[in-house]
Design an enzyme around this catalytic site. Structure first.
Site, short mmCIF file in Angstrom:
data_model
loop_
_atom_site.label_atom_id
_atom_site.label_comp_id
_atom_site.label_asym_id
_atom_site.label_seq_id
_atom_site.Cartn_x
_atom_site.Cartn_y
_atom_site.Cartn_z
N ARG A 285 -14.72 -6.54 0.04
CA ARG A 285 -13.98 -6.29 1.30
C ARG A 285 -13.38 -4.88 1.27
O ARG A 285 -12.82 -4.44 0.27
CB ARG A 285 -12.87 -7.33 1.46
CG ARG A 285 -11.97 -7.13 2.69
CD ARG A 285 -10.71 -6.36 2.37
NE ARG A 285 -9.74 -6.37 3.46
CZ ARG A 285 -8.64 -5.62 3.49
NH1 ARG A 285 -8.36 -4.83 2.48
NH2 ARG A 285 -7.82 -5.67 4.51
N GLY B 115 -10.75 -2.37 3.41
CA GLY B 115 -9.72 -2.39 4.45
C GLY B 115 -9.67 -1.09 5.23
O GLY B 115 -10.63 -0.32 5.25
N ASP B 116 -8.55 -0.84 5.86
CA ASP B 116 -8.38 0.36 6.68
C ASP B 116 -8.14 1.62 5.85
O ASP B 116 -8.47 2.73 6.28
CB ASP B 116 -7.17 0.18 7.62
CG ASP B 116 -5.88 -0.07 6.83
OD1 ASP B 116 -5.83 -1.08 6.10
OD2 ASP B 116 -4.95 0.76 6.92
N GLY C 208 -5.09 -4.78 7.27
CA GLY C 208 -6.18 -3.83 7.48
C GLY C 208 -7.17 -4.21 8.56
O GLY C 208 -7.64 -3.35 9.32
N THR D 6 0.84 -1.20 0.00
CA THR D 6 0.00 0.00 0.00
C THR D 6 0.88 1.25 0.00
O THR D 6 2.00 1.20 0.50
CB THR D 6 -0.89 -0.05 1.26
OG1 THR D 6 -1.83 -1.09 1.09
CG2 THR D 6 -1.61 1.27 1.53
N THR E 38 -0.07 1.38 6.75
CA THR E 38 -0.06 0.21 5.88
C THR E 38 0.05 -1.03 6.75
O THR E 38 0.53 -0.97 7.87
CB THR E 38 1.09 0.27 4.85
OG1 THR E 38 1.05 -0.91 4.04
CG2 THR E 38 2.45 0.36 5.52
N GLY E 39 -0.40 -2.16 6.22
CA GLY E 39 -0.34 -3.40 6.99
C GLY E 39 -1.66 -4.15 6.91
O GLY E 39 -2.49 -3.87 6.05
N1 ASP Z 1 -3.79 -1.95 4.74
C1 ASP Z 1 -4.12 -2.49 3.46
C2 ASP Z 1 -5.42 -3.24 3.54
O1 ASP Z 1 -5.59 -4.02 4.46
C3 ASP Z 1 -3.08 -3.41 2.91
C4 ASP Z 1 -1.66 -2.91 2.97
O2 ASP Z 1 -1.35 -1.96 3.67
O3 ASP Z 1 -0.84 -3.46 2.27
O4 ASP Z 1 -6.22 -3.09 2.66
#
Ligand code: ASP
Length: 301
Positions: free
Chosen positions: A197, A199-200, A223, A169, A220-221
């Protein structure tokens, strides 16, 4: 003081991908920096920095995004202006080249904060957003990944994050000459996510937050974990309480992510003086930053 920090994901970026990540975040930083150093505003700097990363197939945003379980690309993005407190976000949008620009349109041209799916795309078309085909967003690497994941029984995103799943991300936080802090985040989400879906990244307070009086954050991470601890706003709350120490605020928030939600990820932070910092609990995180008090940009993976 002007300041800009960008990221291109937090995970165990393999050695052979480090250079591509460094290149991407550096170019994105330069694009945004040109705007800020020319007296431009933080919204433009964040949008343009993220445009570069959405076009760069190295990252999971725009072109190069992961496919969902149905083999489609659904994109999420958000942007927040920490001075006006206006914000805009889009979720699960398809065939949009630059989701961050669509999020900006929602912020500036609608009375809403978050639009999703077909409605969001329709709103974009009404305002002249650039559309594209699925093929223009799809890269061979992701088609391969999708095929591999599809052939695995009991695939779990959480387990994959434990096993160092890619998390590419992108995001940016900028402070302009007027002291406005703006944060933006853009993503293709997680590999093989259930269609629809979210995410965050498009959720204000979770993947993104800005308050010019305190600071700005892009995350990022994983979600699902980030949402549970409202990560971006949590960093800003810690920042407010500790008097602006971004290093400590980020570390505390990431610790909470790990402890309360078994989460993995990273944050980029600017405090209200424009001082950049990062925190992450993954082996690597791609980022680049620069302030008007620095002679050159810093690029780290
Ligand atoms: N945070 C993002 C999500 O869960 C994914 C990512 O940060 O790579 O959609």
């Amino acid at each position: 003081m002007i300041s800009l920090i960008v990221h291109g994901g937090a995970w165990d970026i393999p050695d052979d991908l480090v250079e591509a990540h460094q290149y991407g975040v550096q170019q994105a930083l330069e694009r945004g920096w040109k705007i800020l150093s020319g007296g431009g505003d933080a919204v433009d700097a964040v949008e343009q920095a993220i445009h570069f990363l959405e076009d760069d197939p190295t990252f999971d945003a725009g072109r190069g995004s992961f496919l969902n379980a149905a083999g489609e690309i659904e994109l999420d993005a958000s942007i927040m202006n920490g001075t006006t407190f206006r914000c805009g976000a889009v979720a699960a949008v398809q065939q949009v080249r630059h989701p961050i620009s669509l999020a900006r349109l929602v912020m500036e041209k609608s009375e809403h904060v978050l639009l999703s799916g077909k409605g969001a795309v329709h709103f974009g078309i009404e305002h002249g957003i650039e559309q594209c085909t699925d093929d223009e967003l799809l890269v061979g690497r992701e088609l391969e990944r999708w095929r591999t994941v599809q052939s695995q029984k009991n695939y779990s995103t959480k387990e994959s994050f434990r096993k160092k799943m890619p998390s590419d991300t992108v995001g940016a936080v900028a402070m302009d000459t007027d002291g406005n802090i703006v944060a933006g985040t853009s993503t293709g989400g997680t590999p093989n996510k259930y269609p629809g879906r979210i995410g965050d990244s498009p959720l204000i307070g979770c993947g993104n937050y800005a308050d010019s009086g305190i600071g700005g954050v892009s995350c990022t991470g994983w979600g699902e974990a980030i949402i549970k601890v409202v990560l971006a706003k949590t960093v800003v709350d810690f920042l407010e309480r500790n008097g602006g120490d971004g290093v400590h605020a980020g570390a505390q928030a990431i610790e909470r992510l790990a402890k309360k939600a078994e989460g993995f990820g990273g944050v980029i932070v600017l405090n209200n003086k424009g001082i950049p910092s990062v925190a992450f609990n993954t082996p690597r995180m791609a980022r680049a930053y620069r302030t008007s008090e620095m002679q050159a940009s810093v690029v780290e993976v």
